[in-house]
Design an enzyme around this catalytic site. Sequence first.
Site, PDB file in Angstrom:
ATOM      1  N   TYR A 103      -8.029  19.477  90.398  1.00 20.68           N
ATOM      2  CA  TYR A 103      -9.461  19.751  90.488  1.00 20.68           C
ATOM      3  C   TYR A 103      -9.916  20.376  89.183  1.00 20.68           C
ATOM      4  O   TYR A 103      -9.271  21.313  88.682  1.00 20.68           O
ATOM      5  CB  TYR A 103      -9.728  20.721  91.644  1.00 20.68           C
ATOM      6  CG  TYR A 103     -11.123  21.289  91.650  1.00 20.68           C
ATOM      7  CD1 TYR A 103     -12.153  20.632  92.314  1.00 20.68           C
ATOM      8  CD2 TYR A 103     -11.427  22.482  90.984  1.00 20.68           C
ATOM      9  CE1 TYR A 103     -13.443  21.134  92.319  1.00 20.68           C
ATOM     10  CE2 TYR A 103     -12.717  22.991  90.981  1.00 20.68           C
ATOM     11  CZ  TYR A 103     -13.709  22.314  91.651  1.00 20.68           C
ATOM     12  OH  TYR A 103     -14.989  22.815  91.643  1.00 20.68           O
ATOM     13  N   GLU A 186     -17.919  17.789  87.096  1.00 16.85           N
ATOM     14  CA  GLU A 186     -16.753  18.002  87.968  1.00 16.85           C
ATOM     15  C   GLU A 186     -15.960  16.716  88.135  1.00 16.85           C
ATOM     16  O   GLU A 186     -16.538  15.637  88.232  1.00 16.85           O
ATOM     17  CB  GLU A 186     -17.241  18.480  89.342  1.00 16.85           C
ATOM     18  CG  GLU A 186     -16.129  18.736  90.333  1.00 16.85           C
ATOM     19  CD  GLU A 186     -16.662  19.037  91.739  1.00 16.85           C
ATOM     20  OE1 GLU A 186     -17.041  20.193  91.989  1.00 16.85           O
ATOM     21  OE2 GLU A 186     -16.705  18.110  92.563  1.00 16.85           O
TER      22      GLU A 186
END
Length: 364
Positions: A103, A186
């Site tokens: 992530y 992201e």
Amino acid sequence: MKILEHEAKVIFKQSSIRIPKGCIIGKEDEFKSYQKKLAELGPDIVVKAQVDIGGRGKAGGVRMATQETARETIEDLFSKKIAGLPVTRLLIEERLGILHEYYVSITIDRAAKMPVILFADTGGVDIEETAKKNPAALRRAYVYPLLSDVPQYIRRYLTGSAPSEIGETINRLYLVFMAHDALLAEINPLVTTNEGVYAADAKLIIDDNALYRQGIKENRDLTGRERLAEEQGFSFVELDGTIGVIGNGAGLTMATVDLITNSGGRAANFLDVGGGASRDRVSYAVRMLGEIPRVAVIVVNLLGGITRCDEVAQGIVDAGVTQKIYVRLAGTNEEEGRKILSEHGYEMLDTMEEVVTAAVRAVS
Ligand code: GDP
Ligand code: MN
């Protein structure tokens, strides 16, 4: 403004972040028109609804398919709503052989006044759970904004034992973040495969204040009403309650919305008419809220300084909406304002608490 996954991936690719092979299709496209492109993606594919929500995979918006089941999966997704949103476009991609999911996200820490990078070894659809249950798994680093790249020591600190290509990808994402005036960039999951590192998902939010510089002519995220309000120079956000709110100054308006919430009501909107609110602007604002079907009553909470209360009162009267309006005006020409309102059958209350209490009582 939120950039959809397939658009964000194009932007990432321009900055040399590897993305899966894929094609975008619309609901109106015939299967035949993209069948060939589909076949080029290999035997196993992923079909991804281009809806702008978090937890899309969990809501059923990301489906694994094969060339054989592709058509059925595509038709099924187009016929469904994902978290209440209609699906009008699908991104179809080659299915990656994922070895590990990481992530990474970059956002602005307003308190620190710097971009902050978050990284976790355990990416994927459960990152929110990870952040809650095991916050230490999420590593965080600030980047001094005048640096042109993320320094190597920060990359190493963030990525630990992950392959160095992960660190390079984080740097490329940082370059995207800076170049596109983003509030959020992201990749979740950022994945390793035998062919290298890929951005399997992509999220990008551009700062609304930078849209002009970014060559974006229209903010797609605004509702029609929000767009009108922007033209008027109002700060306006639609909420989902029943009490319309008009204030002057962001602080006073936010405090009004908060007080409504604390008193058990729900605001229909946030509307700051700004300084020096004239009769016409107030009238426009009141009419705008009056036209929203869910608005049952309206709270007007204004402080007169440069703004004159008599002008505001005239504006309220001019609007002539059907909803009951609870008015609190204080400051310059307060008494004249009160007189105008009472002459036209409107009542002015003295405090913010009183107008809010009265409005909440009226709708409950
Ligand atoms: P989100 O729910 O909107 O974040 O959707 P994602 O695009 O992140 O996909 C959700 C999950 O689907 C990912 O965390 C992966 O586990 C899985 N996934 C997405 N693309 C692929 C792929 O190409 N191959 C494999 N094996 N899994 C994928
Ligand atoms: Mn994701």
